[in-house]
Write an enzyme that holds these catalytic residues in place. Structure first.
Site, PDB file in Angstrom:
ATOM      1  N   GLY A 114       0.962  -1.149   0.215  1.00 24.83           N
ATOM      2  CA  GLY A 114       0.053   0.042  -0.085  1.00 24.83           C
ATOM      3  C   GLY A 114       0.762   1.315  -0.074  1.00 24.83           C
ATOM      4  O   GLY A 114       1.998   1.341   0.662  1.00 24.83           O
ATOM      5  N   HIS A 441       2.837 -21.859  47.408  1.00 19.70           N
ATOM      6  CA  HIS A 441       4.126 -22.504  47.553  1.00 19.70           C
ATOM      7  C   HIS A 441       4.059 -24.013  47.223  1.00 19.70           C
ATOM      8  O   HIS A 441       3.017 -24.508  47.613  1.00 19.70           O
ATOM      9  CB  HIS A 441       4.414 -22.197  49.143  1.00 19.70           C
ATOM     10  CG  HIS A 441       5.562 -23.138  49.598  1.00 19.70           C
ATOM     11  ND1 HIS A 441       6.936 -22.551  49.403  1.00 19.70           N
ATOM     12  CD2 HIS A 441       5.760 -24.311  50.270  1.00 19.70           C
ATOM     13  CE1 HIS A 441       7.700 -23.777  50.100  1.00 19.70           C
ATOM     14  NE2 HIS A 441       7.038 -24.549  50.347  1.00 19.70           N
TER      15      HIS A 441
END
Ligand code: NAI
Length: 462
Positions: A114, A441
């Site tokens: 373009g 954890h």
């Protein structure tokens, strides 16, 4: 008669396709002009293929250390052809997905190059002669690898990142000029697949812009992995023979390096030339970037620019964010401008690097009274379990208020971990806020909690 749209987008990379997808989902009638396949640098020559190849390197490292875990997988060998084929499968799948999304949202894709014929009238011509006009034009033409004088890319021995991503043979000895994001990712990849790698960086350390303590983790890890890093280097040229003899100097000291390939990764240049902008009235800065305001507006009303072609971090996710800002501006909606200081970064070398917000030095330079807390992965259960204990999570905060100004990570899954850091920095959370959160954890993310707690003057394991 030109075809008429609400928005025409020049370029179908992350900035361009995100503009189209977001705009179309808001009800705008959108056209994209793209000369190659939808996806741009990120999908075809950048993020996705590079991380895919780095995954091959990761699998290799896993197999190489498998014996430590009681798994004897033998001696691994690399078959780059298979790795490249897998990479292409991933790229093709994502490309098809994007094409499907665009089609589903009724975005018209014009294949071809373009050119802006008249910026003020938002008139674009596609290389097949089709003319398109729109109420708004978004330029998202991206960037391309930058070379340096005397090192023109030939695709065989003088390589850009584009070439490395399609290389089907592992070069024996490689010099990488530029130790930034791409240089460090390729150094890591090539060393894993078997090349002898030398990184030649002009500045005093690799990964400039990254917090010094974190960049040092990578420099030390590279040394352990026998990746040679030479800093303060100026390369002047090379001679071609059976091997390439690269000439360089550090101050008055000169030296040569014999290699089989040279990778140039000294940054990228914006692709703002040859798209009709020269006499368009769209302001382009001295480095070739399209100048924009914080709403992505160029100097011509109705013309916007996003992504690598504007002077903001050249990252796909920044392109996405800029696309949303441009479309909201076009829609006349309120916009929160992007805070580029806080953009999260990820560098996928081993160990990985990620960061968001100010480095310790940048915070000091801006006049903050700074306190920092850095916790190393070697004290983290999950890191020891996966055998990746190199690195740290470092938090930079303002003394007194405890406001978190920056989070910097080197180590396992750093690029996945940074989300929490970004949330904290962007939300202007304090160390006490972050320290009060429960971190599951055993996870790598526990280091956020530890580092934040330490900034409150108390700690658990830190
Ligand atoms: P960079 O700007 O990150 O690093 C370029 C490096 O080359 C710098 O360290 C610079 O000091 C050095 N340099 C410049 N000229 C030199 C010369 N003549 N000799 C030796 N060293 C020289 O650029 P890079 O690595 O090419 O990446 C371009 C952009 O692509 C990045 O800024 C980033 O926006 C994007 N990127 C992002 C990644 C990620 O997020 N994971 C990965 C790769 C790239």
């Amino acid at each position: 008669m030109a075809e008429q749209f609400d928005v025409v987008v020049l370029g179908g990379g992350p900035g361009g396709y995100a503009s189209a997808l977001y705009g179309a989902s808001a009800g705008l009638n959108i056209a994209i002009v793209e000369e190659a396949r939808i996806g741009g640098t990120c999908l075809h020559r950048g993020c996705i293929p590079a991380k895919e190849l780095l995954q091959t390197a990761e699998v290799l490292r896993t197999v190489r250390t498998a014996k430590e875990f009681g798994v004897d997988a033998g001696q691994p060998t690399v078959d780059l052809a298979t790795s490249l084929a897998r990479k292409q499968t991933v790229v093709d799948r994502l490309t098809k997905g994007l094409e499907g999304l665009l089609k589903g949202r009724k975005v018209t894709v014009y294949p071809g190059t373009g050119t802006v014929v008249d910026a003020a009238a938002r008139l674009v011509r596609v290389s097949d002669g089709t003319e398109i006009t729109a109420t708004s034009l978004i330029i998202a033409t991206g960037s391309a690898p930058r070379s340096i004088p005397g090192f023109d890319f030939d695709g065989e021995r003088i390589l850009s990142s584009d070439h490395v991503l399609t290389m089907d043979q592992v070069p024996g000895r490689v010099a990488i000029i530029g130790g930034g994001a791409i240089g460090c990712e390729f150094a890591s990849y090539l060393a894993d697949v078997g090349s002898e790698v030398t990184v030649l960086e002009a500045l005093p350390s690799i990964l400039p812009g990254v917090d010094k303590q974190v960049a040092d983790v990578v420099a030390r890890a590279f040394k352990k992995r026998r990746i040679t890093v030479e800093t303060g280097i100026s390369v002047t040229g090379y001679d071609r023979g059976e091997a390439l003899t690269l000439h360089a100097h550090r101050g008055d000291e000169t030296g040569d390096l014999e290699v089989d390939a040279i990778v140039v990764s000294v940054g990228r240049r914006p692709r703002s030339e040859n798209i009709g902008l020269e006499a368009s009235g769209v302001t382009i800065d001295e480095r070739g970037f399209i100048a924009v305001d914080d709403h992505m507006r160029t100097s011509v009303p109705g013309v916007y620019a996003v992504g690598d072609v504007v002077p903001t971090p050249a990252l796909a996710h920044v392109g996405f964010a800029e696309a949303i800002v441009a479309i909201k501006t076009i829609l006349g909606e309120p916009v929160v401008p992007i805070d580029y200081d806080r953009v999260p970064w990820g560098i996928y070398c081993h160990p990985e690097v990620s960061f968001t917000g100010l480095t310790e030095q940048a915070a000091i330079d801006r006049g903050y009274d700074v306190e920092v807390s850095a916790h190393r992965f070697m004290g983290n259960g999950r890191a020891l379990i996966i055998g990746e204990s190199d690195g740290m999570v470092k938090i930079v905060a303002e003394r007194g208020t405890g406001v978190i100004l920056g989070v910097h990570i080197a180590g396992p899954w750093a690029t996945e971990l940074i989300g929490e850091g970004y949330l904290a920095v962007n939300w202007e959370a304090t160390a006490a806020d972050l320290g009060a959160l429960i971190h599951p954890h055993p996870t790598l993310g526990e280091l956020f909690g530890e580092s934040a707690l330490a900034l409150t003057g108390r700690s658990l394991h830190g």
